[in-house]
Design a protein around this motif. Structure first.
Motif, mmCIF file in Angstrom:
data_model
loop_
_atom_site.group_PDB
_atom_site.id
_atom_site.type_symbol
_atom_site.label_atom_id
_atom_site.label_comp_id
_atom_site.label_asym_id
_atom_site.label_seq_id
_atom_site.Cartn_x
_atom_site.Cartn_y
_atom_site.Cartn_z
ATOM 1 N N TYR A 473 18.357 20.791 -13.637
ATOM 2 C CA TYR A 473 16.940 20.435 -13.756
ATOM 3 C C TYR A 473 16.422 20.943 -15.099
ATOM 4 O O TYR A 473 16.728 22.077 -15.502
ATOM 5 N N LEU A 474 15.656 20.117 -15.762
ATOM 6 C CA LEU A 474 14.977 20.525 -16.987
ATOM 7 C C LEU A 474 13.503 20.729 -16.644
ATOM 8 O O LEU A 474 12.858 19.815 -16.125
ATOM 9 N N VAL A 475 12.995 21.941 -16.904
ATOM 10 C CA VAL A 475 11.612 22.278 -16.551
ATOM 11 C C VAL A 475 10.822 22.497 -17.840
ATOM 12 O O VAL A 475 11.261 23.243 -18.719
ATOM 13 N N ARG A 476 9.685 21.836 -17.957
ATOM 14 C CA ARG A 476 8.867 21.948 -19.167
ATOM 15 C C ARG A 476 7.460 22.401 -18.809
ATOM 16 O O ARG A 476 6.994 22.189 -17.689
ATOM 17 N N GLN A 482 3.744 28.784 -17.463
ATOM 18 C CA GLN A 482 3.715 27.542 -16.684
ATOM 19 C C GLN A 482 5.135 27.084 -16.324
ATOM 20 O O GLN A 482 5.374 26.589 -15.224
ATOM 21 N N VAL A 483 6.073 27.276 -17.242
ATOM 22 C CA VAL A 483 7.462 26.902 -16.953
ATOM 23 C C VAL A 483 7.992 27.726 -15.785
ATOM 24 O O VAL A 483 8.631 27.203 -14.862
ATOM 25 N N LEU A 484 7.727 29.036 -15.806
ATOM 26 C CA LEU A 484 8.220 29.897 -14.726
ATOM 27 C C LEU A 484 7.574 29.523 -13.392
ATOM 28 O O LEU A 484 8.244 29.521 -12.349
ATOM 29 N N GLN A 485 6.288 29.209 -13.417
ATOM 30 C CA GLN A 485 5.627 28.805 -12.165
ATOM 31 C C GLN A 485 6.223 27.507 -11.621
ATOM 32 O O GLN A 485 6.407 27.342 -10.411
ATOM 33 N N GLY A 628 6.390 18.508 -14.456
ATOM 34 C CA GLY A 628 7.202 19.184 -15.469
ATOM 35 C C GLY A 628 8.650 19.359 -15.106
ATOM 36 O O GLY A 628 9.399 19.979 -15.866
ATOM 37 N N VAL A 629 9.089 18.837 -13.971
ATOM 38 C CA VAL A 629 10.478 19.010 -13.544
ATOM 39 C C VAL A 629 11.205 17.671 -13.672
ATOM 40 O O VAL A 629 10.715 16.650 -13.188
ATOM 41 N N GLN A 630 12.359 17.694 -14.334
ATOM 42 C CA GLN A 630 13.138 16.466 -14.535
ATOM 43 C C GLN A 630 14.567 16.703 -14.083
ATOM 44 O O GLN A 630 15.214 17.663 -14.497
ATOM 45 N N TRP A 631 15.065 15.833 -13.217
ATOM 46 C CA TRP A 631 16.470 15.895 -12.791
ATOM 47 C C TRP A 631 17.333 15.291 -13.889
ATOM 48 O O TRP A 631 17.047 14.209 -14.395
ATOM 49 N N VAL A 632 18.376 16.004 -14.281
ATOM 50 C CA VAL A 632 19.259 15.556 -15.347
ATOM 51 C C VAL A 632 20.665 15.411 -14.767
ATOM 52 O O VAL A 632 21.235 16.374 -14.263
#
Length: 787
Positions: A473-476, A482-485, A628-632
């Motif tokens: 997962y790529l989290v932005r 905000q990324v950690l949350q 902000g979460v993307q499945w890769v």
């Protein structure tokens, strides 16, 4: 002038390859349109893969620990002498292990696992007082870190255990090891000093690993070595390519030399044809580099088709030189041949220009490379061949005469019963085969690693339970907080999947450094549930015979320690990354990165235990609906790119047929179909054969169909240009060109590399069919033959 132009090309290529040391681009995403490329995603993938491809892991297994240590020591002793090639891992000391935990231990009130958070909310005070007393008195209450007073309820010990469960690897006697059914395996981690795909690296590392393995086996004959690393697979691929080059390549070259010798009784034609192809390749590379600033590896692979088409110009001229009147000057002969040569060049250029109209920059680069290459090869034939080849240079041979005469045995396609029967049989065959044709763009079908390496890779993956570098997962987010949350929200979605054994676990930066919001919530939760005046500490004090002063002291000890930890600052990823404990997790944090929307923060949540591809949709769904979460899934993404290219190339191929037909119509009018029919029928026959033998269609088949069109049109033009004279040298031209193409590309069908096999097999079927049926579409008749 052309000598000066070729001299400039040589100088430019020499500068690029020898001085500048250019390396072809291998990033397949670089072939995608810019708007479809995601720089943050690409950076994340590079972040994951770069670290993985430079690593070599060896498991040294033995029946007992002492034997495993002896073998590992012998293995390491060999590698220690070559630190310039491989960097081996440092041995662990007790102090280094304690240093790992020190930063987190200071922040223990801020660190809770999800199960601990649930327990603090749900369990009564008695549960926690019993837990504290059990921690104090029971020798089997689990590992303890530090003094009991610092962690009376075992929360920090539980958190450390949860982190330790992210990997089965444990320290022992200065080594890292895993255990499988009572059998110990010492884990040796090594890092390559040079790129894994460098041939020099493979030549240096692979013998060194074999030497180290021999030393380990000498020390402990029963030792088991399990090795994994990209360099091992790259080395196996290079070895296979070398073997094929030495068999297929040399065999192909010898076959072409023999063919030319039988035809012309001279090696000069081979040198001349190779000269035209070499100038074409030099020109194509220089121009592409000047325009694009780099050349992709796939462009060079596709550009190899240039060889197949460009050789036709030279063969056409040479065959006509042999057949022409010896009094005819070569320049006069060239003027006579110019319409046919110009037509073959234009038809080929039209086919490749179609690629330039697609939205893929990779295809546009391939199109330019091919067009420029063909143009330079064609100009070399035009400018140099008449000057270098005279009537006295070449002589006809008995083989050429015999081959030319064989054309009279070919039937011509007419409106009669035999032709209709042949068409009906072909239509039945084509419909049956194409109806069974399937497609497969899966990148995994293009890889065939040796079975031993694959078995080692699978075993090592199961023993280490390592995260996969291609699914994550790529989290932005706009900030690190905000990324950690967002990571924490994602982890809540993943916990049920762990319970269902879809995955065995995950690795995330927020597991080590929770968000500031979570850290505050954790401290508040612990304070309210455990440190309140009437909380579990009161019951513990009563059991221990302590008074209120002891309770106050324990409470202040916990709170003041939390307040002063980390210099009074909350734990952040930036601070954590400076500690030794962050070493295994550094690949998870991308930090501040540039994106089309401006600077953002990003991180990776890696997954362990992804060994069932049928579960990938569940993992994709877990990340959906989360901001902000993307499945890769890199495997699927690359496979999708190959699928897009296959479809686009298919449409380009059809467009090229239509465009070339209009060009041919201008010269041959209603006979133009006779030029295009042979390559079209050969392509259909090839697809039918693929369907009948169960070989799924992929990009490399379609690339070969494009080359079949280019070569087939040339054959048709050669036959049509001289059909009225029923010139046997036109048939000789086609025969030489087709035989050379079969030897150059058709023999690739013997390759063990799936893409090369697919390309070669298509060429083998397609060119053979074009060669066999091209004379059937001529217009001349037996009457003309008599005349």
């Amino acid at each position: 002038m052309w000598v000066l132009a070729v001299g400039l090309l040589l100088a430019h290529n020499g500068y690029l390859w020898l001085v500048k040391g250019v390396v072809p681009d291998t990033d397949i995403l670089a072939l995608l349109p810019v708007q479809q490329r995601d720089p943050v995603l690409q950076q994340a993938f590079t972040h994951m893969v770069d670290a993985a491809q430079q690593r070599v892991i060896v498991l040294v297994g033995a029946d007992d620990w002492e034997h495993a240590r002896s073998a590992a020591n012998a293995y390491n002793a060999v590698l220690a002498k070559h630190a310039d090639v491989l960097q081996t891992g440092m041995q662990l000391s007790e102090q280094s292990q304690q240093d790992w935990l020190a930063p987190s231990q200071q922040m223990r009130l801020s660190l809770l696992t999800p199960s601990q958070q649930d327990a603090l909310r749900a369990q009564p005070a008695k549960y926690w007082s019993d837990t504290a007393l059990q921690q104090l008195y029971s020798p089997f209450s689990g590992p303890k870190l530090g003094a009991w007073q610092d962690d009376p309820f075992g929360l920090f010990s539980g958190w450390v255990q949860a982190r330790a469960q992210e990997t089965p690897v444990r320290p022992r006697d200065g080594y890292l090891f895993v255990e499988d059914k009572g059998r110990p395996y010492i884990v040796l981690l090594m890092t390559l000093r040079q790129p894994a795909f460098s041939m020099a690296t493979q030549r240096a590392v692979l013998p060194l690993l074999e030497q180290a393995g021999a030393a380990a086996r000498q020390a402990v004959p029963s030792v088991e070595l399990v090795s994994a690393g990209v360099v091992l697979h790259a080395g196996a691929g290079s070895a296979q390519a070398s073997r094929e080059m030495s068999t297929i390549g040399v065999g192909s070259l010898l076959g072409i030399i023999l063919l030319m010798w039988l035809t012309f009784r001279s090696l000069r034609p081979i040198g001349l044809i190779m000269l035209s192809i070499a100038v074409g390749c030099l020109g194509a590379f220089s121009v592409c580099w000047l325009i694009f600033g780099q050349v992709h590896l796939l462009t060079l692979v596709f550009g190899a088709s240039l060889i197949g088409v460009a050789q036709d110009y030279g063969i056409y001229f040479l065959c006509n030189r042999v057949s022409a009147d010896r009094k005819l000057d070569s320049r006069q002969l060239l003027r006579r041949l110019m319409p046919g040569l110009l037509l073959t060049l234009t038809a080929a250029v039209i086919g490749y220009v179609g690629l330039a109209l697609t939205p893929f920059p990779g295809l546009r680069q391939m199109a330019l490379f091919s067009v420029i290459g063909l143009l330079f090869a064609w100009l070399t034939v035009i400018f140099w061949f008449p000057a270098l080849v005279s009537a006295a240079t070449l002589n006809s041979s008995s083989f050429a005469a015999w081959f030319g005469q064989t054309r009279r045995h070919w039937p011509l396609l007419k409106w009669n019963g035999a032709s209709l029967l042949a068409l009906l049989l072909f239509a039945s065959f084509a419909l049956t085969g194409i109806a069974r044709l399937k497609v497969n763009d899966d990148i995994r079908s293009l890889q065939t690693p040796p079975k031993a390496l694959l078995a080692d890779q699978i075993k090592l993956g199961k023993l280490l339970d390592a995260p996969t570098p291609v699914q994550f997962y790529l989290v932005r987010g706009a900030s690190a907080e905000q990324v950690l949350q967002r990571e924490e929200a994602l982890k809540q979605k993943l916990e049920p999947l762990i319970a269902r054994h879809v995955i065995s676990g995950y690795q995330a930066m927020s597991s080590w450094t929770p968000s500031l919001q979570a850290q505050q919530a954790n401290r508040t939760l612990v304070t309210q549930a455990l440190l309140a005046p009437d909380g579990p500490l009161k019951a513990v004090a009563a059991q221990l015979g302590e008074d209120q002063g002891w309770i106050r002291q324990m409470r202040e000890r916990a709170l003041s320690g939390a307040a002063s930890a980390n210099g009074g600052q909350a734990l952040t990823p930036e601070a954590f990354l400076k500690t030794a404990a962050s070493e295994p997790s550094r690949h998870l944090w991308l930090g501040k990165v540039d994106s089309p929307e401006g600077a953002i923060y990003a991180s990776i949540v890696a997954l362990r235990g992804v060994d069932n591809y049928a579960n990938l949709p569940l993992l994709q769904q877990a990340g959906e609906q989360l901001a902000g979460v993307q499945w890769v899934d890199k495997v699927s993404e690359i496979s999708s790119v190959l699928g897009h290219y296959r479809q686009y190339m298919g449409w380009v191929l059809l467009g090229a047929y239509a465009a070339i037909y209009m060009l041919l119509f201008a010269r041959y009018r209603f006979a133009a179909w006779r030029v295009l029919a042979p390559p079209a029928l050969a392509s259909i026959a090839t697809l039918a054969v693929l369907g009948l033998i169960g070989q799924p269609l992929q990009l490399f088949h379609v690339l070969a169909l494009m080359l079949i069109l280019g070569l087939g049109v040339d054959y048709g033009i050669f036959m049509q240009e001289q059909s009225l004279q029923r010139d046997r040298f036109a048939w000789l031209t086609v025969g030489l060109s087709a035989a050379s193409a079969l030897l150059s590309f058709g023999l690739l069908a013997l390759s063990g590399t799936p893409p090369l096999h697919a390309f070669g097999f298509t060429m083998l079927i397609g060119i053979a069919v074009v060669w066999m049926i091209a004379p059937c579409f001529s217009q001349d008749s037996p009457k003309e033959e008599k005349q």
